[in-house]
Write a protein that holds these residues in place. Structure first.
Motif, PDB file in Angstrom:
ATOM      1  N   VAL A 147       0.860  -1.120   0.072  1.00 22.73           N
ATOM      2  CA  VAL A 147       0.086   0.094  -0.102  1.00 22.73           C
ATOM      3  C   VAL A 147       1.039   1.055   0.132  1.00 22.73           C
ATOM      4  CG1 VAL A 147      -1.746   1.407   1.573  1.00 22.73           C
ATOM      5  CG2 VAL A 147      -1.832  -1.231   1.144  1.00 22.73           C
ATOM      6  N   ALA A 202      -3.305   3.253  -4.763  1.00 19.66           N
ATOM      7  CA  ALA A 202      -3.237   2.767  -3.376  1.00 19.66           C
ATOM      8  C   ALA A 202      -1.940   1.888  -3.348  1.00 19.66           C
ATOM      9  CB  ALA A 202      -4.173   1.886  -2.956  1.00 19.66           C
ATOM     10  N   TYR A 229      -2.572   5.751   2.067  1.00 22.16           N
ATOM     11  CA  TYR A 229      -3.699   5.469   2.668  1.00 22.16           C
ATOM     12  C   TYR A 229      -4.131   6.546   3.636  1.00 22.16           C
ATOM     13  CZ  TYR A 229      -0.250   4.647   6.598  1.00 22.16           C
ATOM     14  OH  TYR A 229       0.605   4.884   7.515  1.00 22.16           O
ATOM     15  N   VAL A 244      -7.968   2.611   2.734  1.00 26.86           N
ATOM     16  CA  VAL A 244      -6.982   2.541   1.459  1.00 26.86           C
ATOM     17  C   VAL A 244      -7.798   2.803   0.275  1.00 26.86           C
ATOM     18  CG1 VAL A 244      -5.582   1.043   0.265  1.00 26.86           C
ATOM     19  CG2 VAL A 244      -5.502   1.189   2.888  1.00 26.86           C
TER      20      VAL A 244
END
Length: 180
Positions: free
Chosen positions: A96, A143, A99, A137
């Motif tokens: 990720v 992302a 976020y 997210v």
């Protein structure tokens, strides 16, 4: 209803959506960099917050500068919609790169999944007769590689199927044939 990184809603629409949830509907709020924290943190229905957790700052990593993203931690999955992914699937391989932080003012209450750095990945709370699930997210390529994982579509399907199930009242007597 799904709000996928929607910056904000007009007051009338926000009130209608909150009332929809309070009457038994479900809401999936997905937050990314465009989500307006001031709007979401002030959004109320019947005097209580609509979302499980207030939104914090947007966090981002730039791989080109050698910044590594953060991974999802399936070991923290405490939600029935995530049970399938606790020990199988490739969500733990997802990196990720963007976020939203959650302001966990109420401790860990409501958080049902986390990233490996301890940040909230998903939270849930009831609202009236309905329920609200909040993802921190974004569900697009901003992302990171989450959307490229084989488990991405099953994840979305499990969460939306969970939200589509009606909240069933608990009965104080067992149902029986001929009961009036």
């Amino acid at each position: 209803a799904v709000l996928a990184d929607v910056p904000s809603l007009p007051d009338a629409q926000a009130a209608q959506l909150a009332e929809f949830v309070r009457r038994g509907g479900s809401l999936l709020a997905v937050h990314g960099a465009r989500s307006d924290a001031a709007f979401y943190n002030a959004w109320r229905a019947g005097g209580e917050p609509v979302l499980p957790l207030p939104l914090g700052a947007s966090e981002g990593f730039v791989p080109e500068r050698g910044e590594a993203g953060v991974k999802i931690d399936p070991a923290t999955f405490k939600h029935p919609a995530l049970a399938l992914f606790r020990e199988s699937g490739d969500l733990s391989d997802a990196v990720v790169e963007c976020y939203r932080r959650a302001q966990e003012t109420n401790g860990t209450e409501g958080v049902v999944a986390r990233l490996q750095n301890g940040a909230a990945f998903m939270a849930e709370r009831p609202l009236g007769k309905g329920r609200v699930v909040q993802l921190f997210v974004p569900l697009d390529r901003t992302a990171g590689n989450l959307v490229a994982c084989q488990s991405f579509l099953p994840l979305i399907q499990e969460v939306t199927s969970y939200l589509a199930q009606p909240v069933i009242a608990s009965l104080n007597i067992p149902p029986s044939r001929g009961a009036v």
